[in-house]
Write an enzyme that holds these catalytic residues in place. Sequence first.
Site, PDB file in Angstrom:
ATOM      1  N   LYS A   1      76.945  59.947-150.123  1.00 32.17           N
ATOM      2  CA  LYS A   1      77.559  59.297-151.288  1.00 32.17           C
ATOM      3  C   LYS A   1      78.479  60.312-151.986  1.00 32.17           C
ATOM      4  O   LYS A   1      79.562  59.976-152.437  1.00 32.17           O
ATOM      5  CB  LYS A   1      76.513  58.793-152.277  1.00 32.17           C
ATOM      6  CG  LYS A   1      77.161  58.101-153.479  1.00 32.17           C
ATOM      7  CD  LYS A   1      76.167  57.597-154.466  1.00 32.17           C
ATOM      8  CE  LYS A   1      75.681  58.666-155.379  1.00 32.17           C
ATOM      9  NZ  LYS A   1      76.673  59.084-156.401  1.00 32.17           N
ATOM     10  N   ASP A   2      78.017  61.556-152.030  1.00 35.31           N
ATOM     11  CA  ASP A   2      78.833  62.640-152.588  1.00 35.31           C
ATOM     12  C   ASP A   2      79.565  63.330-151.439  1.00 35.31           C
ATOM     13  O   ASP A   2      79.403  64.536-151.210  1.00 35.31           O
ATOM     14  CB  ASP A   2      77.940  63.637-153.323  1.00 35.31           C
ATOM     15  CG  ASP A   2      77.232  62.990-154.483  1.00 35.31           C
ATOM     16  OD1 ASP A   2      77.909  62.391-155.325  1.00 35.31           O
ATOM     17  OD2 ASP A   2      75.990  63.037-154.530  1.00 35.31           O
TER      18      ASP A   2
ATOM     19  N   GLY B   1      67.454  57.622-152.973  1.00 34.25           N
ATOM     20  CA  GLY B   1      68.343  58.480-152.185  1.00 34.25           C
ATOM     21  C   GLY B   1      67.717  59.868-152.007  1.00 34.25           C
ATOM     22  O   GLY B   1      67.663  60.400-150.895  1.00 34.25           O
ATOM     23  N   HIS B   2      67.223  60.443-153.115  1.00 32.58           N
ATOM     24  CA  HIS B   2      66.572  61.755-153.026  1.00 32.58           C
ATOM     25  C   HIS B   2      65.334  61.672-152.130  1.00 32.58           C
ATOM     26  O   HIS B   2      65.079  62.555-151.311  1.00 32.58           O
ATOM     27  CB  HIS B   2      66.118  62.226-154.418  1.00 32.58           C
ATOM     28  CG  HIS B   2      67.234  62.509-155.371  1.00 32.58           C
ATOM     29  ND1 HIS B   2      67.405  61.796-156.533  1.00 32.58           N
ATOM     30  CD2 HIS B   2      68.225  63.426-155.339  1.00 32.58           C
ATOM     31  CE1 HIS B   2      68.450  62.276-157.186  1.00 32.58           C
ATOM     32  NE2 HIS B   2      68.973  63.254-156.481  1.00 32.58           N
TER      33      HIS B   2
ATOM     34  N   GLN C   1      78.854  72.293-163.927  1.00 28.03           N
ATOM     35  CA  GLN C   1      79.579  71.307-163.122  1.00 28.03           C
ATOM     36  C   GLN C   1      79.947  70.054-163.918  1.00 28.03           C
ATOM     37  O   GLN C   1      80.482  69.093-163.373  1.00 28.03           O
ATOM     38  CB  GLN C   1      78.807  70.963-161.855  1.00 28.03           C
ATOM     39  CG  GLN C   1      77.528  70.166-162.038  1.00 28.03           C
ATOM     40  CD  GLN C   1      76.766  70.013-160.734  1.00 28.03           C
ATOM     41  OE1 GLN C   1      76.150  70.931-160.238  1.00 28.03           O
ATOM     42  NE2 GLN C   1      76.791  68.813-160.158  1.00 28.03           N
TER      43      GLN C   1
ATOM     44  N   GLY D   1      73.574  64.155-149.522  1.00 31.18           N
ATOM     45  CA  GLY D   1      73.873  62.728-149.338  1.00 31.18           C
ATOM     46  C   GLY D   1      75.370  62.487-149.213  1.00 31.18           C
ATOM     47  O   GLY D   1      76.170  63.110-149.911  1.00 31.18           O
TER      48      GLY D   1
ATOM     49  N   GLN E   1      81.565  66.536-152.155  1.00 28.52           N
ATOM     50  CA  GLN E   1      80.678  67.662-152.437  1.00 28.52           C
ATOM     51  C   GLN E   1      80.114  68.242-151.139  1.00 28.52           C
ATOM     52  O   GLN E   1      80.126  69.450-150.907  1.00 28.52           O
ATOM     53  CB  GLN E   1      79.541  67.183-153.347  1.00 28.52           C
ATOM     54  CG  GLN E   1      78.347  68.115-153.389  1.00 28.52           C
ATOM     55  CD  GLN E   1      77.324  67.705-154.434  1.00 28.52           C
ATOM     56  OE1 GLN E   1      77.542  67.871-155.618  1.00 28.52           O
ATOM     57  NE2 GLN E   1      76.193  67.168-154.005  1.00 28.52           N
TER      58      GLN E   1
ATOM     59  N   MET F   1      69.435  67.396-159.208  1.00 22.68           N
ATOM     60  CA  MET F   1      69.502  67.592-160.664  1.00 22.68           C
ATOM     61  C   MET F   1      68.454  66.680-161.318  1.00 22.68           C
ATOM     62  O   MET F   1      68.592  66.267-162.469  1.00 22.68           O
ATOM     63  CB  MET F   1      70.908  67.283-161.183  1.00 22.68           C
ATOM     64  CG  MET F   1      71.955  68.226-160.580  1.00 22.68           C
ATOM     65  SD  MET F   1      73.415  68.461-161.584  1.00 22.68           S
ATOM     66  CE  MET F   1      74.096  66.820-161.592  1.00 22.68           C
ATOM     67  N   GLY F   2      67.411  66.344-160.555  1.00 28.88           N
ATOM     68  CA  GLY F   2      66.347  65.492-161.093  1.00 28.88           C
ATOM     69  C   GLY F   2      66.797  64.047-161.191  1.00 28.88           C
ATOM     70  O   GLY F   2      67.785  63.653-160.564  1.00 28.88           O
TER      71      GLY F   2
HETATM   72  O1  PAF Z   1      74.381  66.507-156.072  1.00 27.43           O
HETATM   73  C1  PAF Z   1      73.758  67.098-156.985  1.00 27.43           C
HETATM   74  O2  PAF Z   1      72.720  66.641-157.477  1.00 27.43           O
HETATM   75  C2  PAF Z   1      74.313  68.417-157.503  1.00 27.43           C
HETATM   76  O3  PAF Z   1      75.683  68.440-157.482  1.00 27.43           O
HETATM   77  C3  PAF Z   1      73.718  69.648-156.776  1.00 27.43           C
HETATM   78  C4  PAF Z   1      74.098  69.682-155.309  1.00 27.43           C
HETATM   79  C5  PAF Z   1      72.201  69.653-156.919  1.00 27.43           C
HETATM   80  C6  PAF Z   1      74.262  70.923-157.418  1.00 27.43           C
HETATM   81  O4  PAF Z   1      73.945  71.000-158.766  1.00 27.43           O
END
Ligand code: PAF
Length: 271
Positions: free
Chosen positions: A145-146, A32-33, A57, A143, A149, A26-27
Amino acid sequence: MKIFKSKHKLKEEISNIKDISFVPTMGGLHKGHISLIKKSQNFKGKTLVSIFINPTQFNKKNDFLSYPRNLKKDLKILKNLNVDLIYLPNLKDIFTFKVKKKIFLDKFSKKLCGKSRRGHFKGVLNIVNRFLQLIEPRYIFLGVKDFQQSYLISKHILKRKINTKVINCKTIREKNGVACSTRNNNLNKAQYKIASNVVKYLRYKKKIIKKKFSNFKFDLIKKDLLDLGVTKIDYIELYNLKNLKKPKNKKDKFRIFIAFYLNKTRLIDNI
Ligand code: PAF
């Protein structure tokens, strides 16, 4: 680096690419990214990064509006990393096609963040399901951390027989222990220090719980966290990552899952 804003142009480009490693974001890109992207680049094929702040979300409008955004900086980072493909859809591009597979929401979606952020995981799975249909990646990088998810996305992929493998990547932390998160951009210096103290405290508590399992009380832990300067705690719970059960004795492996607020900023972690 090729940037696509239209799914049709993107589809055209990727139709002949066999292996795509997909990093959804999500930018507000952080270390981490960057680590997910670097890992994906070690796999064969091309790396595709998406940037889309998915409104569905967010369960609170203000949370969506205050989510940190900096596309210019993100694109600079992606260019430096030599990422092959970027997808920057808008709402219409990503939400106006028919999905072939319904989302599957495992019952674990009702725990942890599912309790405090109603509709959150439905929103996440909806968008990820759309990305998966469009991109058909060989791999998706997520990741830990989530953790919740990532677990729910894996379950959806499995249940709906989607030909994508989830690559779970370890949590990247700042030097002070705080897990990298886009939301950290909303913390001031004092709050950042509190976030670091929370990590230190939880690491210490984990050691104690491991030694004297019966001797911990969540109420006292919550009180200590509030004393450290935490504004509010959504949850703090122990889970065994392997079977998603609560640990019963000190031999059971577990992680401490937490979601807490520093003023209006909500952070999650598992330690
Ligand atoms: O973890 C995130 O940044 C968001 O939940 C994702 C997986 C990009 C979905 O919008």
